[in-house]
Enzyme design. Structure first.
Site, PDB file in Angstrom:
ATOM      1  N   ASP A  40     -12.737   0.710 -15.021  1.00  0.00           N
ATOM      2  CA  ASP A  40     -12.254  -0.242 -15.998  1.00  0.00           C
ATOM      3  C   ASP A  40     -12.670  -1.638 -15.517  1.00  0.00           C
ATOM      4  O   ASP A  40     -12.989  -1.820 -14.343  1.00  0.00           O
ATOM      5  CB  ASP A  40     -10.715  -0.098 -16.062  1.00  0.00           C
ATOM      6  CG  ASP A  40     -10.063  -1.178 -16.891  1.00  0.00           C
ATOM      7  OD1 ASP A  40     -10.599  -1.509 -17.962  1.00  0.00           O
ATOM      8  OD2 ASP A  40      -9.021  -1.702 -16.468  1.00  0.00           O
ATOM      9  N   PHE A  41     -12.664  -2.606 -16.420  1.00  0.00           N
ATOM     10  CA  PHE A  41     -13.077  -3.969 -16.040  1.00  0.00           C
ATOM     11  C   PHE A  41     -11.877  -4.875 -15.773  1.00  0.00           C
ATOM     12  O   PHE A  41     -11.636  -5.292 -14.648  1.00  0.00           O
ATOM     13  CB  PHE A  41     -13.970  -4.569 -17.132  1.00  0.00           C
ATOM     14  CG  PHE A  41     -14.480  -5.946 -16.794  1.00  0.00           C
ATOM     15  CD1 PHE A  41     -15.307  -6.147 -15.702  1.00  0.00           C
ATOM     16  CD2 PHE A  41     -14.127  -7.048 -17.570  1.00  0.00           C
ATOM     17  CE1 PHE A  41     -15.781  -7.416 -15.375  1.00  0.00           C
ATOM     18  CE2 PHE A  41     -14.601  -8.322 -17.255  1.00  0.00           C
ATOM     19  CZ  PHE A  41     -15.433  -8.511 -16.161  1.00  0.00           C
ATOM     20  N   ASP A  42     -11.098  -5.155 -16.817  1.00  0.00           N
ATOM     21  CA  ASP A  42      -9.986  -6.098 -16.672  1.00  0.00           C
ATOM     22  C   ASP A  42      -8.930  -5.565 -15.710  1.00  0.00           C
ATOM     23  O   ASP A  42      -8.454  -4.437 -15.851  1.00  0.00           O
ATOM     24  CB  ASP A  42      -9.353  -6.362 -18.039  1.00  0.00           C
ATOM     25  CG  ASP A  42     -10.300  -7.114 -18.970  1.00  0.00           C
ATOM     26  OD1 ASP A  42     -10.690  -8.234 -18.631  1.00  0.00           O
ATOM     27  OD2 ASP A  42     -10.655  -6.561 -20.022  1.00  0.00           O
ATOM     28  N   GLU A  67      -7.178 -10.496 -16.827  1.00  0.00           N
ATOM     29  CA  GLU A  67      -7.510  -9.978 -18.150  1.00  0.00           C
ATOM     30  C   GLU A  67      -8.335 -11.032 -18.879  1.00  0.00           C
ATOM     31  O   GLU A  67      -7.884 -12.165 -19.077  1.00  0.00           O
ATOM     32  CB  GLU A  67      -6.229  -9.683 -18.948  1.00  0.00           C
ATOM     33  CG  GLU A  67      -5.355  -8.593 -18.353  1.00  0.00           C
ATOM     34  CD  GLU A  67      -5.894  -7.189 -18.608  1.00  0.00           C
ATOM     35  OE1 GLU A  67      -6.486  -6.957 -19.680  1.00  0.00           O
ATOM     36  OE2 GLU A  67      -5.725  -6.328 -17.717  1.00  0.00           O
ATOM     37  N   ASP A 117      -6.338   0.805 -14.518  1.00  0.00           N
ATOM     38  CA  ASP A 117      -4.994   0.276 -14.242  1.00  0.00           C
ATOM     39  C   ASP A 117      -4.011   0.454 -15.390  1.00  0.00           C
ATOM     40  O   ASP A 117      -2.816   0.253 -15.213  1.00  0.00           O
ATOM     41  CB  ASP A 117      -5.076  -1.218 -13.899  1.00  0.00           C
ATOM     42  CG  ASP A 117      -5.365  -2.070 -15.127  1.00  0.00           C
ATOM     43  OD1 ASP A 117      -4.577  -2.979 -15.425  1.00  0.00           O
ATOM     44  OD2 ASP A 117      -6.382  -1.828 -15.797  1.00  0.00           O
ATOM     45  N   ASN A 172      -4.877   2.555 -21.516  1.00  0.00           N
ATOM     46  CA  ASN A 172      -6.124   2.886 -22.213  1.00  0.00           C
ATOM     47  C   ASN A 172      -7.150   3.539 -21.283  1.00  0.00           C
ATOM     48  O   ASN A 172      -8.246   3.885 -21.709  1.00  0.00           O
ATOM     49  CB  ASN A 172      -6.718   1.665 -22.927  1.00  0.00           C
ATOM     50  CG  ASN A 172      -7.318   0.644 -21.982  1.00  0.00           C
ATOM     51  OD1 ASN A 172      -6.770   0.360 -20.925  1.00  0.00           O
ATOM     52  ND2 ASN A 172      -8.444   0.082 -22.357  1.00  0.00           N
ATOM     53  N   ASP A 173      -6.778   3.737 -20.001  1.00  0.00           N
ATOM     54  CA  ASP A 173      -7.634   4.487 -19.072  1.00  0.00           C
ATOM     55  C   ASP A 173      -7.246   5.971 -19.002  1.00  0.00           C
ATOM     56  O   ASP A 173      -7.960   6.776 -18.405  1.00  0.00           O
ATOM     57  CB  ASP A 173      -7.579   3.872 -17.666  1.00  0.00           C
ATOM     58  CG  ASP A 173      -8.098   2.441 -17.654  1.00  0.00           C
ATOM     59  OD1 ASP A 173      -9.202   2.221 -18.184  1.00  0.00           O
ATOM     60  OD2 ASP A 173      -7.406   1.547 -17.135  1.00  0.00           O
ATOM     61  N   GLY A 199     -12.211  -2.091 -22.531  1.00  0.00           N
ATOM     62  CA  GLY A 199     -11.665  -2.358 -23.857  1.00  0.00           C
ATOM     63  C   GLY A 199     -11.772  -3.836 -24.191  1.00  0.00           C
ATOM     64  O   GLY A 199     -11.387  -4.270 -25.261  1.00  0.00           O
TER      65      GLY A 199
END
Length: 208
Positions: A7-9, A16, A163, A166-167, A96
């Protein structure tokens, strides 16, 4: 070959993206509350995303580009990515959030690919609209399965790290599941839990 999806954020990046943008407009607290509800699994991801992006309508696009080019990377990210690649992993980011943030990070970190959403702009300002491959709660799992199929990679050869809620969809398709400074909803599905902001801790759990 193996696959590592991050994930990125709040995972590869410390914070975020949408909160940084909202802070610029003075609506940071309002947007942070919606982000938290979504990441904890109490609010539908698509609804939360479109609601938050709508609040950015009218923001100067050049300012957005500037903020997103300078997002703070998570401690350990720069060290972790090349180590995984040495172990035979393709390292990919699913977000996302927005390509305008993930693409500069992909270059800085040497990621193999990034998949994210596109903030729509017209006449130099954000329209409040968004499109892309990562807009739904199931999107990351869906994309992960497509990449596994394309590359001939099994769930046993797949590491995922995130984290928030949505993961969860990508956790369903990987044997190595890292919850990184994560919400409880994700920790319940993880088999590696890291609660310190240092991505290199992942290396303590995996073998070359």
């Amino acid at each position: 070959m193996k696959l590592a999806v991050f994930d990125f954020d709040s995972t590869l990046m410390d914070g975020e993206t949408i909160d940084f943008l909202a802070d610029e407009l003075g609506i940071g607290e309002q947007v942070k509350k919606i982000t938290e509800e979504a990441m904890s699994g109490r609010l539908d991801f698509f609804e939360s995303l479109t609601t938050r992006v709508a609040l950015l309508k009218g923001m100067d696009y050049k300012k957005v580009v500037d903020i997103c080019a300078n997002l703070p990377l998570m401690p350990g990210a720069k060290e972790l990515v090349p180590e995984l690649q040495k172990m035979g992993y393709k390292v990919v980011c699913f977000s996302g959030g927005f390509r305008i943030g993930t693409s500069p990070a992909r270059e800085k970190l040497g990621l193999d690919a990034d998949f994210s959403n596109v903030l729509h702009e017209k006449n130099g300002v954000l329209t409040g609209l968004i499109g892309g491959d990562m807009m739904f709660g199931y999107s990351k799992g869906d994309m992960l399965q497509r990449i596994q199929s394309l590359m001939g990679i099994t769930r046993a050869q797949t590491l995922v790290c995130g984290d928030g809620a949505n993961d969860l969809s990508m956790f369903a398709h990987a044997d190595t599941r890292v919850a990184f400074c994560a919400r409880d909803v994700l920790k319940k599905e993880a088999n590696i839990i890291i609660d310190t902001k240092d991505l290199t801790k992942i290396l303590d759990y995996i073998k070359a």
